[in-house]
Design a protein around this motif. Structure first.
Motif, mmCIF file in Angstrom:
data_model
loop_
_atom_site.group_PDB
_atom_site.id
_atom_site.type_symbol
_atom_site.label_atom_id
_atom_site.label_comp_id
_atom_site.label_asym_id
_atom_site.label_seq_id
_atom_site.Cartn_x
_atom_site.Cartn_y
_atom_site.Cartn_z
ATOM 1 N N ASP A 138 36.882 39.727 36.520
ATOM 2 C CA ASP A 138 37.812 39.713 37.677
ATOM 3 C C ASP A 138 39.403 39.553 37.037
ATOM 4 O O ASP A 138 40.286 40.486 37.895
ATOM 5 N N ARG A 141 40.581 43.074 36.331
ATOM 6 C CA ARG A 141 40.668 44.038 37.405
ATOM 7 C C ARG A 141 41.830 43.546 38.293
ATOM 8 O O ARG A 141 42.645 44.672 38.720
ATOM 9 N N GLU A 142 42.052 42.554 38.374
ATOM 10 C CA GLU A 142 43.444 41.840 39.018
ATOM 11 C C GLU A 142 44.722 42.491 38.060
ATOM 12 O O GLU A 142 45.531 42.894 38.727
ATOM 13 N N SER A 143 44.576 42.297 37.013
ATOM 14 C CA SER A 143 45.789 42.735 36.052
ATOM 15 C C SER A 143 45.978 44.195 36.205
ATOM 16 O O SER A 143 47.063 44.683 36.294
ATOM 17 N N ALA A 146 47.588 45.311 39.583
ATOM 18 C CA ALA A 146 49.035 44.980 39.536
ATOM 19 C C ALA A 146 49.595 46.124 38.933
ATOM 20 O O ALA A 146 50.659 46.531 39.487
#
Length: 210
Positions: A138, A141-143, A146
């Motif tokens: 997770d 994936r968030e990085s 962005a």
């Protein structure tokens, strides 16, 4: 001028590779070898800029030869991009991994990329790498998401197709653009994402777009 060594135990293939590479005005083939041990010796003697090595050779295979050529970018040639070979290539940090059914332009691009300190994988091999890596956790994936937010919708579309392992020509056919235009898009994408090569961008896309 990029000084190149070619190593393959099949003389006809060696001759074909030489013909392809020397069709580029910026490449000079300075040595040839029929086995891995001789390839290492000649690469050192001729101080080559790039070595193009067959994966399977007598005496010393291409990936084993990489360990004996520190500082020399190596492009591995093979008829099959099977997973164990790709994993070994990644561990050995080869500069390129190209299938023997590639186009002449692809082989030339691989040599230029290796000389420039970049990585080059045949599209089929890039696809296999992505499958091996799988999706990220997770946080990753968030990085990735962005970073991908900096791309325009069209750039994101091109990146998504690149992540599927498509070549510039194939991407162009999909989105109805010329190969040259796609090349420009890819360069812009790599710059925006601060990625050194297509493989890094594809892995980022797999995390952020998947």
């Amino acid at each position: 001028m990029i000084r190149v060594l070619i190593a393959d135990d099949e003389p006809l293939i060696t001759a074909g590779i030489r013909t392809v590479l020397e069709s580029d005005a910026g490449i000079e083939v300075v040595a040839e070898a029929a086995d891995g041990r001789t390839a290492v010796e000649l690469a050192r003697a001729h101080r080559v800029d790039v070595a193009v090595l067959d994966l399977n050779m007598p005496e010393l295979d291409g990936l084993s030869a990489v360990r004996e050529l520190p500082g020399v970018p190596v492009v591995i040639l093979t008829a099959f991009g099977v997973e164990p070979n790709v994993r070994r290539a990644i561990r050995q940090q080869v500069a390129g991994f190209v299938l023997k059914n590639c186009t002449p332009d692809e082989l030339i691009r691989a040599v230029h990329a290796a000389h420039a300190g970049k990585a080059y994988l045949s599209p089929e091999v890039a696809r296999l790498v992505l499958d091996m890596v799988g999706t990220g956790d997770d946080g990753r994936r968030e990085s990735a998401a962005a970073r991908l937010a900096a791309l325009s919708p069209r750039e994101a579309e091109v990146l998504g197709l690149l992540a599927e392992g498509l070549s510039n020509a194939d991407i162009g056919a999909k989105v109805h653009m010329s190969e040259a235009t796609i090349k420009t898009y890819v360069s812009r994408i790599l710059s925006k994402l601060d990625c050194a090569n297509r493989v890094q961008a594809a892995l980022l896309a797999r995390d952020g777009l998947g």
